[in-house]
Scaffold this motif. Sequence first.
Motif, PDB file in Angstrom:
ATOM      1  N   TYR A 131      62.538   2.328 -21.218  1.00 41.44           N
ATOM      2  CA  TYR A 131      62.469   3.336 -19.984  1.00 41.44           C
ATOM      3  C   TYR A 131      61.808   4.709 -20.502  1.00 41.44           C
ATOM      4  O   TYR A 131      62.142   5.186 -21.474  1.00 41.44           O
ATOM      5  CB  TYR A 131      63.854   3.428 -19.377  1.00 41.44           C
ATOM      6  CG  TYR A 131      64.293   2.222 -18.845  1.00 41.44           C
ATOM      7  CD1 TYR A 131      64.332   1.941 -17.609  1.00 41.44           C
ATOM      8  CD2 TYR A 131      65.351   1.296 -19.751  1.00 41.44           C
ATOM      9  CE1 TYR A 131      64.853   0.926 -17.287  1.00 41.44           C
ATOM     10  CE2 TYR A 131      65.722   0.227 -19.222  1.00 41.44           C
ATOM     11  CZ  TYR A 131      65.649  -0.047 -18.008  1.00 41.44           C
ATOM     12  OH  TYR A 131      66.300  -1.294 -17.549  1.00 41.44           O
ATOM     13  N   TYR A 132      61.207   5.162 -19.413  1.00 42.32           N
ATOM     14  CA  TYR A 132      60.377   6.485 -19.746  1.00 42.32           C
ATOM     15  C   TYR A 132      60.900   7.310 -18.697  1.00 42.32           C
ATOM     16  O   TYR A 132      60.835   7.206 -17.263  1.00 42.32           O
ATOM     17  CB  TYR A 132      59.017   6.228 -19.356  1.00 42.32           C
ATOM     18  CG  TYR A 132      57.981   7.454 -19.590  1.00 42.32           C
ATOM     19  CD1 TYR A 132      57.459   7.533 -21.059  1.00 42.32           C
ATOM     20  CD2 TYR A 132      57.319   8.065 -18.699  1.00 42.32           C
ATOM     21  CE1 TYR A 132      56.747   8.615 -21.146  1.00 42.32           C
ATOM     22  CE2 TYR A 132      56.629   9.121 -19.029  1.00 42.32           C
ATOM     23  CZ  TYR A 132      56.087   9.454 -20.234  1.00 42.32           C
ATOM     24  OH  TYR A 132      55.119  10.416 -20.215  1.00 42.32           O
ATOM     25  N   VAL A 133      61.389   8.267 -19.079  1.00 44.05           N
ATOM     26  CA  VAL A 133      61.915   9.529 -18.021  1.00 44.05           C
ATOM     27  C   VAL A 133      61.215  10.998 -18.433  1.00 44.05           C
ATOM     28  O   VAL A 133      60.902  11.191 -19.572  1.00 44.05           O
ATOM     29  CB  VAL A 133      63.456   9.796 -18.325  1.00 44.05           C
ATOM     30  CG1 VAL A 133      64.131  10.803 -17.361  1.00 44.05           C
ATOM     31  CG2 VAL A 133      64.326   8.408 -18.227  1.00 44.05           C
ATOM     32  N   TRP A 134      60.944  11.421 -17.237  1.00 45.14           N
ATOM     33  CA  TRP A 134      60.081  12.751 -17.567  1.00 45.14           C
ATOM     34  C   TRP A 134      59.958  13.515 -16.284  1.00 45.14           C
ATOM     35  O   TRP A 134      60.992  13.243 -15.274  1.00 45.14           O
ATOM     36  CB  TRP A 134      58.571  12.349 -17.456  1.00 45.14           C
ATOM     37  CG  TRP A 134      58.158  12.137 -16.125  1.00 45.14           C
ATOM     38  CD1 TRP A 134      57.335  12.839 -15.216  1.00 45.14           C
ATOM     39  CD2 TRP A 134      57.783  10.421 -15.394  1.00 45.14           C
ATOM     40  NE1 TRP A 134      56.751  11.893 -14.253  1.00 45.14           N
ATOM     41  CE2 TRP A 134      57.078  10.718 -14.231  1.00 45.14           C
ATOM     42  CE3 TRP A 134      58.696   9.470 -15.924  1.00 45.14           C
ATOM     43  CZ2 TRP A 134      57.305   9.613 -13.412  1.00 45.14           C
ATOM     44  CZ3 TRP A 134      58.508   8.461 -14.885  1.00 45.14           C
ATOM     45  CH2 TRP A 134      57.744   8.492 -13.649  1.00 45.14           C
ATOM     46  N   ALA A 135      59.822  14.856 -16.344  1.00 46.28           N
ATOM     47  CA  ALA A 135      59.872  15.774 -15.514  1.00 46.28           C
ATOM     48  C   ALA A 135      58.654  16.027 -14.696  1.00 46.28           C
ATOM     49  O   ALA A 135      57.519  15.898 -15.355  1.00 46.28           O
ATOM     50  CB  ALA A 135      60.482  17.223 -16.036  1.00 46.28           C
ATOM     51  N   SER A 170      53.494  17.626 -15.235  1.00 43.70           N
ATOM     52  CA  SER A 170      54.217  16.770 -15.809  1.00 43.70           C
ATOM     53  C   SER A 170      54.593  16.687 -17.365  1.00 43.70           C
ATOM     54  O   SER A 170      53.760  17.045 -17.805  1.00 43.70           O
ATOM     55  CB  SER A 170      53.743  15.028 -15.406  1.00 43.70           C
ATOM     56  OG  SER A 170      53.197  14.754 -14.219  1.00 43.70           O
ATOM     57  N   LEU A 171      55.957  16.738 -17.672  1.00 44.08           N
ATOM     58  CA  LEU A 171      56.260  17.017 -18.955  1.00 44.08           C
ATOM     59  C   LEU A 171      57.241  16.678 -19.466  1.00 44.08           C
ATOM     60  O   LEU A 171      58.164  15.749 -18.656  1.00 44.08           O
ATOM     61  CB  LEU A 171      56.138  18.859 -19.322  1.00 44.08           C
ATOM     62  CG  LEU A 171      57.241  19.654 -18.762  1.00 44.08           C
ATOM     63  CD1 LEU A 171      57.223  21.091 -19.418  1.00 44.08           C
ATOM     64  CD2 LEU A 171      57.176  19.510 -17.212  1.00 44.08           C
ATOM     65  N   ASP A 172      57.929  16.740 -20.734  1.00 43.51           N
ATOM     66  CA  ASP A 172      58.987  16.607 -21.138  1.00 43.51           C
ATOM     67  C   ASP A 172      59.463  14.920 -21.123  1.00 43.51           C
ATOM     68  O   ASP A 172      60.809  14.833 -20.791  1.00 43.51           O
ATOM     69  CB  ASP A 172      60.214  17.495 -20.568  1.00 43.51           C
ATOM     70  CG  ASP A 172      60.094  18.780 -20.808  1.00 43.51           C
ATOM     71  OD1 ASP A 172      59.208  19.341 -21.627  1.00 43.51           O
ATOM     72  OD2 ASP A 172      60.688  19.707 -20.272  1.00 43.51           O
ATOM     73  N   ALA A 173      58.644  14.173 -21.508  1.00 42.63           N
ATOM     74  CA  ALA A 173      59.003  12.758 -21.492  1.00 42.63           C
ATOM     75  C   ALA A 173      59.685  12.369 -22.642  1.00 42.63           C
ATOM     76  O   ALA A 173      59.766  12.934 -23.745  1.00 42.63           O
ATOM     77  CB  ALA A 173      57.633  11.986 -21.644  1.00 42.63           C
ATOM     78  N   ILE A 206      49.271  20.611 -16.832  1.00 44.82           N
ATOM     79  CA  ILE A 206      49.839  19.908 -17.865  1.00 44.82           C
ATOM     80  C   ILE A 206      50.431  18.259 -17.389  1.00 44.82           C
ATOM     81  O   ILE A 206      50.608  18.049 -16.243  1.00 44.82           O
ATOM     82  CB  ILE A 206      51.651  20.609 -17.882  1.00 44.82           C
ATOM     83  CG1 ILE A 206      51.278  22.330 -18.388  1.00 44.82           C
ATOM     84  CG2 ILE A 206      52.216  19.803 -18.989  1.00 44.82           C
ATOM     85  CD1 ILE A 206      50.676  22.427 -19.448  1.00 44.82           C
ATOM     86  N   ARG A 207      50.087  17.565 -18.463  1.00 51.31           N
ATOM     87  CA  ARG A 207      50.166  16.165 -18.054  1.00 51.31           C
ATOM     88  C   ARG A 207      50.727  15.501 -19.515  1.00 51.31           C
ATOM     89  O   ARG A 207      50.657  16.073 -20.476  1.00 51.31           O
ATOM     90  CB  ARG A 207      48.850  15.323 -17.760  1.00 51.31           C
ATOM     91  CG  ARG A 207      48.237  16.043 -16.610  1.00 51.31           C
ATOM     92  CD  ARG A 207      48.971  15.589 -15.122  1.00 51.31           C
ATOM     93  NE  ARG A 207      48.122  16.237 -14.058  1.00 51.31           N
ATOM     94  CZ  ARG A 207      48.326  17.461 -13.741  1.00 51.31           C
ATOM     95  NH1 ARG A 207      49.113  18.178 -13.994  1.00 51.31           N
ATOM     96  NH2 ARG A 207      47.552  17.659 -12.310  1.00 51.31           N
ATOM     97  N   PRO A 208      51.449  14.401 -19.113  1.00 50.69           N
ATOM     98  CA  PRO A 208      52.069  13.737 -20.323  1.00 50.69           C
ATOM     99  C   PRO A 208      50.928  12.703 -21.108  1.00 50.69           C
ATOM    100  O   PRO A 208      50.057  11.957 -20.504  1.00 50.69           O
ATOM    101  CB  PRO A 208      53.158  12.810 -19.790  1.00 50.69           C
ATOM    102  CG  PRO A 208      52.375  12.370 -18.456  1.00 50.69           C
ATOM    103  CD  PRO A 208      51.699  13.546 -18.123  1.00 50.69           C
ATOM    104  N   TYR A 209      50.896  12.884 -22.472  1.00 43.15           N
ATOM    105  CA  TYR A 209      50.028  12.078 -23.303  1.00 43.15           C
ATOM    106  C   TYR A 209      50.684  11.448 -24.342  1.00 43.15           C
ATOM    107  O   TYR A 209      52.010  11.734 -24.777  1.00 43.15           O
ATOM    108  CB  TYR A 209      48.866  12.969 -24.002  1.00 43.15           C
ATOM    109  CG  TYR A 209      47.915  13.780 -23.001  1.00 43.15           C
ATOM    110  CD1 TYR A 209      46.707  12.962 -22.272  1.00 43.15           C
ATOM    111  CD2 TYR A 209      48.401  14.751 -22.380  1.00 43.15           C
ATOM    112  CE1 TYR A 209      46.149  13.613 -21.611  1.00 43.15           C
ATOM    113  CE2 TYR A 209      47.633  15.579 -21.573  1.00 43.15           C
ATOM    114  CZ  TYR A 209      46.488  15.079 -20.881  1.00 43.15           C
ATOM    115  OH  TYR A 209      45.666  15.644 -19.844  1.00 43.15           O
ATOM    116  N   VAL A 210      49.907  10.238 -24.984  1.00 53.06           N
ATOM    117  CA  VAL A 210      50.508   9.535 -26.043  1.00 53.06           C
ATOM    118  C   VAL A 210      49.618   9.473 -27.238  1.00 53.06           C
ATOM    119  O   VAL A 210      48.531   9.367 -27.057  1.00 53.06           O
ATOM    120  CB  VAL A 210      50.951   8.143 -25.602  1.00 53.06           C
ATOM    121  CG1 VAL A 210      51.756   7.011 -26.407  1.00 53.06           C
ATOM    122  CG2 VAL A 210      51.462   8.167 -24.347  1.00 53.06           C
ATOM    123  N   LEU A 211      50.181   9.269 -28.482  1.00 53.48           N
ATOM    124  CA  LEU A 211      49.656   9.146 -29.819  1.00 53.48           C
ATOM    125  C   LEU A 211      50.320   8.064 -30.423  1.00 53.48           C
ATOM    126  O   LEU A 211      51.547   7.870 -30.423  1.00 53.48           O
ATOM    127  CB  LEU A 211      49.631  10.436 -30.618  1.00 53.48           C
ATOM    128  CG  LEU A 211      49.198  11.873 -30.304  1.00 53.48           C
ATOM    129  CD1 LEU A 211      49.594  12.968 -31.279  1.00 53.48           C
ATOM    130  CD2 LEU A 211      47.674  11.743 -29.923  1.00 53.48           C
TER     131      LEU A 211
END
Length: 322
Positions: A154-158, A141-144, A104-109
């Motif tokens: 600011y960007y906050v993530w788990a 990494s998830l839940d940004a 699991i990784r964070p992505y952006v659209l």
Amino acid sequence: MRKGKGNIEAIYNKPWILQRADPYVYRHEDGAYYFTSSVPAYDGIVIRKSDTLEGLAQAEEVEVWHMHENGVMSHHIWAPEIHYINGAWYIYFAAGEAEAVWNIRPYVLECKDADPLTGTWTEKGKMGRADGDEFSFEAFSLDATVFENKGKYYYVWAEKVGVGKQISNLYIGEMESPYKLRTVQVLLTTPDYDWERIGFWVNEGPAVIKKNGKIFLTYSASETGVAYCMGMMTADEDSDLLDPLSWRKERNPVLQTKEEIGIYGPGHNSFTVDEEGNDILVYHARTESEIVGNPLYNPNRHAMLMKVKWNENGMPVFDFGK
């Protein structure tokens, strides 16, 4: 757009939008409300739009992006959030791979059209870490979430660290662009307390509300059943938000299961305002104490609403009563 008339008072702290976990509501500058969430199949990203908060429950749901057949972004599409930054729309979400479902990784659209439901969404790929950062987004990494303060974003993530069951911590970084960090990660909170360590050691699902010169960052803790609950950290808006000492963590959960009214495992929240400008907590919870099957794949986490109260010290109070 759905107008949604009725008595919104009657829907607080009850299932509002069924089987929609990790709910996120954004109110745009023109007053329109947008809703997104995880869907039970974890296979795509949906958006609803309404000119009232209540109307989101009946609004048409539009899938704006579907997962890939293989490779990255092809499994476990989780916890999307929709943001409007510098004249464009962005969706932040997490995803795994069909060949490695827990990668699991964070992505952006990104969507540069006026209407995010009908516009074109472009994949910007995995969230970019800062130059010199060797750690961020290398593990689960998830839940940004994204928030602005004093002209900076600011960007906050788990992200998980360690061995065995692993530990899910929350990190923060200043953003260089909507899809890259400027600064290396800073650890905000790790599961310190017993109520954050039930089933799994978890801090996840961050959300931000600003008021009275303070920044309040809520998050969720423990496994996703009855034990799931919300914690909170507070910082002064004039402080250095990348300094962990600027943040004070509450010793006890600020929202947790209330069996008397049949709400179990409240968490993974966002914040919005109603049409009168009152602060609203948007969260998911279950209505049964016994979960059938794997909690992750049981669909019965429902989006709910709660009025946020403010005490004499300027702190938010999350109370199931009206």
